[in-house]
Design a protein around this motif. Structure first.
Motif, PDB file in Angstrom:
ATOM      1  N   ARG A 178       0.853  -1.181   0.000  1.00 31.51           N
ATOM      2  CA  ARG A 178       0.000   0.000   0.000  1.00 31.51           C
ATOM      3  C   ARG A 178       0.897   1.241   0.000  1.00 31.51           C
ATOM      4  NH1 ARG A 178      -5.238  -0.867   2.146  1.00 31.51           N
ATOM      5  NH2 ARG A 178      -5.138   0.977   3.470  1.00 31.51           N
ATOM      6  N   PHE A 179       0.527   2.239  -0.798  1.00 29.49           N
ATOM      7  CA  PHE A 179       1.373   3.414  -1.007  1.00 29.49           C
ATOM      8  C   PHE A 179       0.542   4.688  -0.910  1.00 29.49           C
ATOM      9  CE2 PHE A 179       3.159  -0.151  -3.270  1.00 29.49           C
ATOM     10  CZ  PHE A 179       4.541  -0.045  -3.126  1.00 29.49           C
ATOM     11  N   ASP A 180       1.040   5.653  -0.135  1.00 28.82           N
ATOM     12  CA  ASP A 180       0.421   6.983  -0.146  1.00 28.82           C
ATOM     13  C   ASP A 180       0.840   7.749  -1.392  1.00 28.82           C
ATOM     14  OD1 ASP A 180      -1.026   6.826   2.276  1.00 28.82           O
ATOM     15  OD2 ASP A 180       0.819   7.154   3.401  1.00 28.82           O
ATOM     16  N   ALA A 181       2.068   7.539  -1.836  1.00 27.20           N
ATOM     17  CA  ALA A 181       2.577   8.147  -3.072  1.00 27.20           C
ATOM     18  C   ALA A 181       3.536   7.148  -3.697  1.00 27.20           C
ATOM     19  CB  ALA A 181       3.267   9.468  -2.789  1.00 27.20           C
ATOM     20  N   LEU A 182       3.381   6.911  -4.978  1.00 27.89           N
ATOM     21  CA  LEU A 182       4.083   5.810  -5.645  1.00 27.89           C
ATOM     22  C   LEU A 182       4.705   6.277  -6.947  1.00 27.89           C
ATOM     23  CD1 LEU A 182       2.856   2.216  -6.348  1.00 27.89           C
ATOM     24  CD2 LEU A 182       3.046   3.793  -8.268  1.00 27.89           C
ATOM     25  N   VAL A 183       5.860   5.684  -7.272  1.00 25.96           N
ATOM     26  CA  VAL A 183       6.474   5.824  -8.591  1.00 25.96           C
ATOM     27  C   VAL A 183       6.576   4.430  -9.192  1.00 25.96           C
ATOM     28  CG1 VAL A 183       8.494   6.535  -9.906  1.00 25.96           C
ATOM     29  CG2 VAL A 183       7.810   7.832  -7.877  1.00 25.96           C
ATOM     30  N   GLY A 184       6.012   4.243 -10.385  1.00 27.01           N
ATOM     31  CA  GLY A 184       6.087   2.969 -11.086  1.00 27.01           C
ATOM     32  C   GLY A 184       6.963   3.102 -12.313  1.00 27.01           C
ATOM     33  N   GLY A 185       7.986   2.255 -12.435  1.00 36.49           N
ATOM     34  CA  GLY A 185       8.884   2.304 -13.581  1.00 36.49           C
ATOM     35  C   GLY A 185       8.276   1.685 -14.816  1.00 36.49           C
ATOM     36  N   LEU A 186       8.991   1.802 -15.941  1.00 34.81           N
ATOM     37  CA  LEU A 186       8.533   1.168 -17.169  1.00 34.81           C
ATOM     38  C   LEU A 186       8.509  -0.345 -16.981  1.00 34.81           C
ATOM     39  CD1 LEU A 186      10.359   3.155 -20.008  1.00 34.81           C
ATOM     40  CD2 LEU A 186       8.194   3.648 -18.858  1.00 34.81           C
ATOM     41  N   HIS A 187       7.544  -0.994 -17.642  1.00 35.20           N
ATOM     42  CA  HIS A 187       7.377  -2.430 -17.432  1.00 35.20           C
ATOM     43  C   HIS A 187       6.696  -3.050 -18.640  1.00 35.20           C
ATOM     44  CE1 HIS A 187       3.055  -1.720 -16.286  1.00 35.20           C
ATOM     45  NE2 HIS A 187       3.556  -0.554 -15.912  1.00 35.20           N
ATOM     46  N   THR A 188       6.716  -4.376 -18.693  1.00 33.83           N
ATOM     47  CA  THR A 188       6.086  -5.106 -19.799  1.00 33.83           C
ATOM     48  C   THR A 188       5.039  -6.100 -19.305  1.00 33.83           C
ATOM     49  OG1 THR A 188       7.865  -6.751 -19.779  1.00 33.83           O
ATOM     50  CG2 THR A 188       8.110  -4.886 -21.295  1.00 33.83           C
ATOM     51  N   ALA A 194      12.927  -0.046 -13.211  1.00 33.58           N
ATOM     52  CA  ALA A 194      12.261  -0.939 -14.159  1.00 33.58           C
ATOM     53  C   ALA A 194      11.432  -1.998 -13.451  1.00 33.58           C
ATOM     54  CB  ALA A 194      13.294  -1.612 -15.059  1.00 33.58           C
ATOM     55  N   SER A 195      10.154  -2.090 -13.845  1.00 29.51           N
ATOM     56  CA  SER A 195       9.200  -3.101 -13.342  1.00 29.51           C
ATOM     57  C   SER A 195       8.935  -2.996 -11.848  1.00 29.51           C
ATOM     58  CB  SER A 195       9.680  -4.519 -13.680  1.00 29.51           C
ATOM     59  OG  SER A 195       9.683  -4.711 -15.075  1.00 29.51           O
ATOM     60  N   ALA A 196       9.382  -1.903 -11.216  1.00 29.16           N
ATOM     61  CA  ALA A 196       9.212  -1.757  -9.765  1.00 29.16           C
ATOM     62  C   ALA A 196       8.213  -0.656  -9.448  1.00 29.16           C
ATOM     63  CB  ALA A 196      10.554  -1.442  -9.113  1.00 29.16           C
ATOM     64  N   ASP A 197       7.575  -0.783  -8.284  1.00 25.63           N
ATOM     65  CA  ASP A 197       6.757   0.275  -7.699  1.00 25.63           C
ATOM     66  C   ASP A 197       7.435   0.696  -6.405  1.00 25.63           C
ATOM     67  OD1 ASP A 197       4.622   0.275  -9.636  1.00 25.63           O
ATOM     68  OD2 ASP A 197       3.975  -1.627  -8.786  1.00 25.63           O
ATOM     69  N   VAL A 198       7.747   1.994  -6.300  1.00 28.84           N
ATOM     70  CA  VAL A 198       8.559   2.495  -5.194  1.00 28.84           C
ATOM     71  C   VAL A 198       7.835   3.654  -4.526  1.00 28.84           C
ATOM     72  CG1 VAL A 198      10.807   3.465  -4.565  1.00 28.84           C
ATOM     73  CG2 VAL A 198      10.641   1.858  -6.481  1.00 28.84           C
ATOM     74  N   ALA A 199       7.870   3.695  -3.205  1.00 28.16           N
ATOM     75  CA  ALA A 199       7.286   4.828  -2.489  1.00 28.16           C
ATOM     76  C   ALA A 199       8.036   6.100  -2.855  1.00 28.16           C
ATOM     77  CB  ALA A 199       7.351   4.588  -0.985  1.00 28.16           C
ATOM     78  N   LEU A 200       7.306   7.183  -3.117  1.00 29.12           N
ATOM     79  CA  LEU A 200       7.930   8.438  -3.520  1.00 29.12           C
ATOM     80  C   LEU A 200       8.919   8.922  -2.468  1.00 29.12           C
ATOM     81  CD1 LEU A 200       7.960  10.729  -5.642  1.00 29.12           C
ATOM     82  CD2 LEU A 200       6.176  11.854  -4.290  1.00 29.12           C
ATOM     83  N   GLU A 201       8.578   8.745  -1.217  1.00 31.00           N
ATOM     84  CA  GLU A 201       9.454   9.205  -0.139  1.00 31.00           C
ATOM     85  C   GLU A 201      10.752   8.411  -0.094  1.00 31.00           C
ATOM     86  OE1 GLU A 201       8.831  11.023   4.347  1.00 31.00           O
ATOM     87  OE2 GLU A 201       7.275   9.807   3.414  1.00 31.00           O
ATOM     88  N   ASP A 202      10.720   7.149  -0.545  1.00 30.59           N
ATOM     89  CA  ASP A 202      11.955   6.362  -0.600  1.00 30.59           C
ATOM     90  C   ASP A 202      12.918   6.928  -1.642  1.00 30.59           C
ATOM     91  OD1 ASP A 202      11.003   4.721   1.367  1.00 30.59           O
ATOM     92  OD2 ASP A 202      10.446   3.073   0.024  1.00 30.59           O
ATOM     93  N   LEU A 203      12.374   7.567  -2.680  1.00 26.93           N
ATOM     94  CA  LEU A 203      13.216   8.165  -3.714  1.00 26.93           C
ATOM     95  C   LEU A 203      13.655   9.580  -3.348  1.00 26.93           C
ATOM     96  CD1 LEU A 203      11.498   7.142  -7.075  1.00 26.93           C
ATOM     97  CD2 LEU A 203      13.734   6.407  -6.246  1.00 26.93           C
ATOM     98  N   LEU A 204      12.733  10.380  -2.835  1.00 25.39           N
ATOM     99  CA  LEU A 204      13.012  11.796  -2.610  1.00 25.39           C
ATOM    100  C   LEU A 204      13.319  12.134  -1.165  1.00 25.39           C
ATOM    101  CD1 LEU A 204      10.277  13.507  -4.840  1.00 25.39           C
ATOM    102  CD2 LEU A 204      12.511  12.574  -5.478  1.00 25.39           C
ATOM    103  N   GLY A 205      13.156  11.175  -0.251  1.00 30.59           N
ATOM    104  CA  GLY A 205      13.354  11.474   1.150  1.00 30.59           C
ATOM    105  C   GLY A 205      12.228  12.356   1.675  1.00 30.59           C
ATOM    106  N   PRO A 206      12.514  13.192   2.682  1.00 29.93           N
ATOM    107  CA  PRO A 206      11.465  14.047   3.255  1.00 29.93           C
ATOM    108  C   PRO A 206      10.767  14.936   2.231  1.00 29.93           C
ATOM    109  CG  PRO A 206      13.419  14.064   4.646  1.00 29.93           C
ATOM    110  CD  PRO A 206      13.800  13.331   3.387  1.00 29.93           C
ATOM    111  N   ALA A 207      11.454  15.281   1.134  1.00 33.40           N
ATOM    112  CA  ALA A 207      10.831  16.120   0.106  1.00 33.40           C
ATOM    113  C   ALA A 207       9.620  15.431  -0.511  1.00 33.40           C
ATOM    114  CB  ALA A 207      11.844  16.479  -0.980  1.00 33.40           C
TER     115      ALA A 207
END
Length: 284
Positions: free
Chosen positions: A66-76, A111-124
């Motif tokens: 479950r994600f409050d904010a998500l980034v999904g990479g390119l996938h097939t 690629a093919s991953a779903d990542v929490a936005l905060e995991d990528l940008l930190g507190p921002a």
């Protein structure tokens, strides 16, 4: 029932990296599930209330979440998203070459991953979500979003010019150019193009061409049925660059898990809801 969809054109400075944004609020619907299909854009979702529940990711090795904010990479492969009868948020279509500029990483790392936005940008990432949620109404939410993204934007994105041109050729040509043709035009060998292109975008050049063709066909089919027209899969296959309808059906099944007519039956409500975003991404 309440169904609200608002398309936003991002700030002009952001448009090379963010193709479009869609604000949505749906309430009073039966609980359900829809498919997140491959496309030439990374998907960024900022929810306004309930988290986004991913029952399955494009990478089957990634656990549901479950994600409050998500980034999904390119996938097939398709993702599976479930909802309790209501959803609200903003969805952005981010160009893969914009991943470095806005997220600080090449799209290949997602690629093919779903990542929490905060995991990528930190507190921002958390601050951006909080500002969007605190805004009153769609114009204010989109303004907060643009302001947050403009603060993230990096001038030197680090994308090799040859990869940028290869991506442009692939998308502008509707996925019809052969990899050897793309490689020749950028002055690289096919092997070197494959390695650098995959590292930057998350897809190989041939995979990217297939995704571009599929996405164009999906948006064209959605536009037809939204206007009350018959699917005309044979004509769609020719227009989108497939060899025939059987080829279109094979590719559709590979990317969505369903043949085109079965996908329409399962996703018709979602198809109708995203027609405005599809038009924006098509340049209509």
């Amino acid at each position: 029932m309440r169904q609200e969809s608002v398309v936003h054109r991002p700030h002009p400075v952001l448009r090379p990296d963010v193709a479009a944004a869609l604000g949505y609020r749906h309430e009073g619907f039966p609980p359900g599930e829809h498919l997140g299909l491959p496309s030439p854009w990374l998907t960024v979702v900022l929810t306004l209330d309930d988290p986004l529940e991913m029952a399955a990711h494009p990478d089957p090795a990634q656990s549901p979440g479950r994600f409050d904010a998500l980034v999904g990479g390119l996938h097939t492969r398709p993702a599976r998203i479930v909802h309790p009868g209501r959803q609200a948020g903003i969805q952005l279509s981010l160009t893969p070459l914009g991943a470095r500029a806005l997220l600080g990483v090449p799209a290949g790392e997602l690629a093919s991953a779903d990542v929490a936005l905060e995991d990528l940008l930190g507190p921002a990432g958390g601050e951006l979500l909080a500002r969007v949620r605190a805004a009153d109404g769609w114009p204010a939410r989109f303004a907060a979003l643009d302001q947050g993204l403009l603060r993230r934007l990096r001038d030197d994105d680090g994308v090799p010019a040859e990869v940028g041109e290869a991506w442009r050729l692939t998308t502008a040509g509707g996925g019809r150019l052969r990899v050897a043709q793309v490689a020749a035009r950028v002055g690289w060998s096919t092997r070197y193009l494959e390695r650098r292109f995959r590292a930057e975008t998350g897809l190989g050049p041939k995979e990217a061409a297939r995704v571009v063709r599929f996405d164009a066909a999906r948006r064209a089919l959605a536009a037809r049925v939204s206007r009350g027209l018959p699917p005309d899969l044979a004509g769609l296959a020719v227009a989108a660059g497939f060899s025939d309808q059987a080829h279109l059906t094979r590719e559709w099944t590979a990317f969505s898990g369903l043949a085109p007519t079965r996908w329409l039956a399962a996703e018709f409500g979602y198809v109708q809801d995203t027609s405005a975003l599809d038009s924006a991404l098509s340049g209509a």
